[in-house]
Design a protein around this motif. Sequence first.
Motif, PDB file in Angstrom:
ATOM      1  N   ALA A  29       0.853  -1.196   0.000  1.00 34.37           N
ATOM      2  CA  ALA A  29       0.000   0.000   0.000  1.00 34.37           C
ATOM      3  C   ALA A  29       0.883   1.238   0.000  1.00 34.37           C
ATOM      4  O   ALA A  29       1.892   1.293   0.717  1.00 34.37           O
ATOM      5  CB  ALA A  29      -0.899  -0.009   1.236  1.00 34.37           C
ATOM      6  N   ASP A  30       0.487   2.209  -0.812  1.00 33.53           N
ATOM      7  CA  ASP A  30       1.342   3.386  -1.007  1.00 33.53           C
ATOM      8  C   ASP A  30       0.460   4.638  -1.016  1.00 33.53           C
ATOM      9  O   ASP A  30       0.243   5.251  -2.056  1.00 33.53           O
ATOM     10  CB  ASP A  30       2.093   3.205  -2.345  1.00 33.53           C
ATOM     11  N   HIS A  31      -0.045   4.992   0.168  1.00 33.45           N
ATOM     12  CA  HIS A  31      -1.000   6.099   0.267  1.00 33.45           C
ATOM     13  C   HIS A  31      -0.423   7.218   1.130  1.00 33.45           C
ATOM     14  O   HIS A  31       0.639   7.086   1.720  1.00 33.45           O
ATOM     15  CB  HIS A  31      -2.308   5.606   0.887  1.00 33.45           C
ATOM     16  N   ASP A  32      -1.201   8.311   1.234  1.00 31.13           N
ATOM     17  CA  ASP A  32      -0.760   9.453   2.039  1.00 31.13           C
ATOM     18  C   ASP A  32      -0.823   9.165   3.537  1.00 31.13           C
ATOM     19  O   ASP A  32       0.055   9.571   4.296  1.00 31.13           O
ATOM     20  CB  ASP A  32      -1.661  10.679   1.760  1.00 31.13           C
ATOM     21  N   LEU A  33      -1.898   8.477   3.944  1.00 37.28           N
ATOM     22  CA  LEU A  33      -2.102   8.257   5.376  1.00 37.28           C
ATOM     23  C   LEU A  33      -2.787   6.907   5.565  1.00 37.28           C
ATOM     24  O   LEU A  33      -3.923   6.710   5.125  1.00 37.28           O
ATOM     25  CB  LEU A  33      -2.979   9.398   5.934  1.00 37.28           C
ATOM     26  N   THR A  34      -2.071   5.985   6.185  1.00 35.70           N
ATOM     27  CA  THR A  34      -2.547   4.609   6.295  1.00 35.70           C
ATOM     28  C   THR A  34      -2.553   4.196   7.757  1.00 35.70           C
ATOM     29  O   THR A  34      -1.605   4.472   8.487  1.00 35.70           O
ATOM     30  CB  THR A  34      -1.602   3.687   5.497  1.00 35.70           C
TER      31      THR A  34
END
Lengths: 361, 361
Positions: free
Chosen positions: B179-184
């Motif tokens: 997963a490569d998101h801003d806020l996880t």
Amino acid sequence: MSTAFGDPRVYERFWRQTGEKSTIIIPGWQSMSYFSDVTNICWFLEAEFASEVVRLHTVVGNAVTEGRHIVVGTGSSQLFLAALYALSPTDAPEPISVVCASPYYSSYPSMTNHLKSGLYQWGGDAASFEKEGPYIELVTSPNNPDGHARISKVNRSQGFLVHDLAYYWPQYTPISAPADHDLTLFTVSKSTGHAGMRIGWALVKDKEVAKKMTKFIELNTIGVSKDSQLRAAKVLRAVSDSWEQGNSQEGESFFKFSHKLMANRWKQLRLVVEHSELFSLPKFSPAFCTFFKQVLEPQPAFVWLKCEGNVEDCESFLRAHNILTRSGKHFGVSPKYVRISMLDTDENFSHFLERLSAIKS
Amino acid sequence: MSTAFGDPRVYERFWRQTGEKSTIIIPGWQSMSYFSDVTNICWFLEAEFASEVVRLHTVVGNAVTEGRHIVVGTGSSQLFLAALYALSPTDAPEPISVVCASPYYSSYPSMTNHLKSGLYQWGGDAASFEKEGPYIELVTSPNNPDGHARISKVNRSQGFLVHDLAYYWPQYTPISAPADHDLTLFTVSKSTGHAGMRIGWALVKDKEVAKKMTKFIELNTIGVSKDSQLRAAKVLRAVSDSWEQGNSQEGESFFKFSHKLMANRWKQLRLVVEHSELFSLPKFSPAFCTFFKQVLEPQPAFVWLKCEGNVEDCESFLRAHNILTRSGKHFGVSPKYVRISMLDTDENFSHFLERLSAIKS
């Protein structure tokens, strides 16, 4: 940051001496569930922790636990917020005012206001609070920052009182009587010095208030670390044991250790301040301590230092002498005052005294 | 209450087998300070925990940790609230809308609205969200309650995304990519089963967001239990070790154990439901799992069961058969659906299957 909370490093030495008595072992399979006791209002409260809380208050005589619900929190901060949530009327046309006599704990205003809640809002100094209708008053006794014993200031019928008694322990102040209020907050951070545990507890008279506080903690963090509750139970037990066994010569008791330590620090501090015309300290009256069974002086966890004379900004003045403090303006009063922790390591406390005594007018 | 959270009791058996590898010992003098590392943005984050988080994500391949700030929270609940606080514009004329596609986690609306914050408010189902301007969208993947993989629904430029990946672990769903998101958000409750620890973590790209989340946790609870962080580090290490050693025959790995267990439960459940005309289950597509290196079916932590035919209130219908569930209405959809935990003890799971299979139309 590091001046904001009064990190209680001073007690480490005591806990090193206790060895295994205060060591906790938790196997990987333990405390996996969210739940501790679904029949309890506070369903995430560990029974072991609750019973050590009751026992310690009985040993110390600083709070009535009979007829109280215990709500555990992630430090007393979370319980403070839980109390605001629980005491705020749900259908009020405007947020309820939260007040405290100045100087007040510097985090109260930001904790109250940071989410712009429609339920409650910071109402400032209790001494000048004039608004009609319900309000919440915070009574911090002994007070942070100035160490004075307090009772409620706004004397009206529609007030809810929250008593923050984080410092109502024998090392800081003479215990006069068991506290007997509607809603009282305590924390291990200041009692035993275990700030990193983040464990506090509330003694709550009204069942519905205890339920709503529990609901808040459910919505906020779905309960409170069981590991820390179990560790807190172990540490509180060691404190109670050390007092009972201390009377039979089984090693030093926690409260004797910590009282002696604070007495020593205050003595040193007074010597330095009395030799200086630049600073002054609050005056405290000695009182009979029902725990130590003698007349004793308060010796607060913080110094509330006043810069006398022309110095208007005491924080900047001391910073120029390499002493980090927290300005009175954060506590709702003049910047001529600063708060300094008395709970830092021996090394840091020595540095503080050296630097303070080196300042010449 | 006990149907609300999906208590992960199922993993206890694994942790009993690990013995000392997952046992933690904390002496009384340890972790007394509020602070872990004052040079870190998240000043209460234990370095040992942070490094085990990075290691586990590397082992599993379920999240990019490079270029991320780690913020630890008292469960992912606290981090969810911290994210709302951090992402809300400070000077907006009205609260920012918080949305999620239905069916959504039943606690999102009450967690968002319980303090009547002026910063943010629940905006309902993301699928029907039409309002202009900034918003926060929660993307839960695999989704609680229905187990489906998800991407954001509101496809507009002014959205902040919070990815709640509590269930993005190989026992529940095939790992497709890091997963490569801003806020996880992640939590130990669902990954290792240690709900009682109350430890979650956020991977945050933007430094200012990480700072504001840290500020929220400071105002909310002045940090996060160090005891639980240290215990979580130990447990995560045991999980990573068990995978690496599992390949060299040192005992079962956690993910093999938990995957097998979930596969077994889902197989049993499907047998029961397929024999019934009263109920149906969501359909999942098998996919290649980069962790197990084979094509696998999702096997969610919850059953999202639909009552077919004339039964309109599935929760009441099942309650009459002694099966406690949570109605679809709490998740923003029809009461023909209910959510049931797949993570309960073996005994409770057996009872559930027995009772379910005994229901005749």
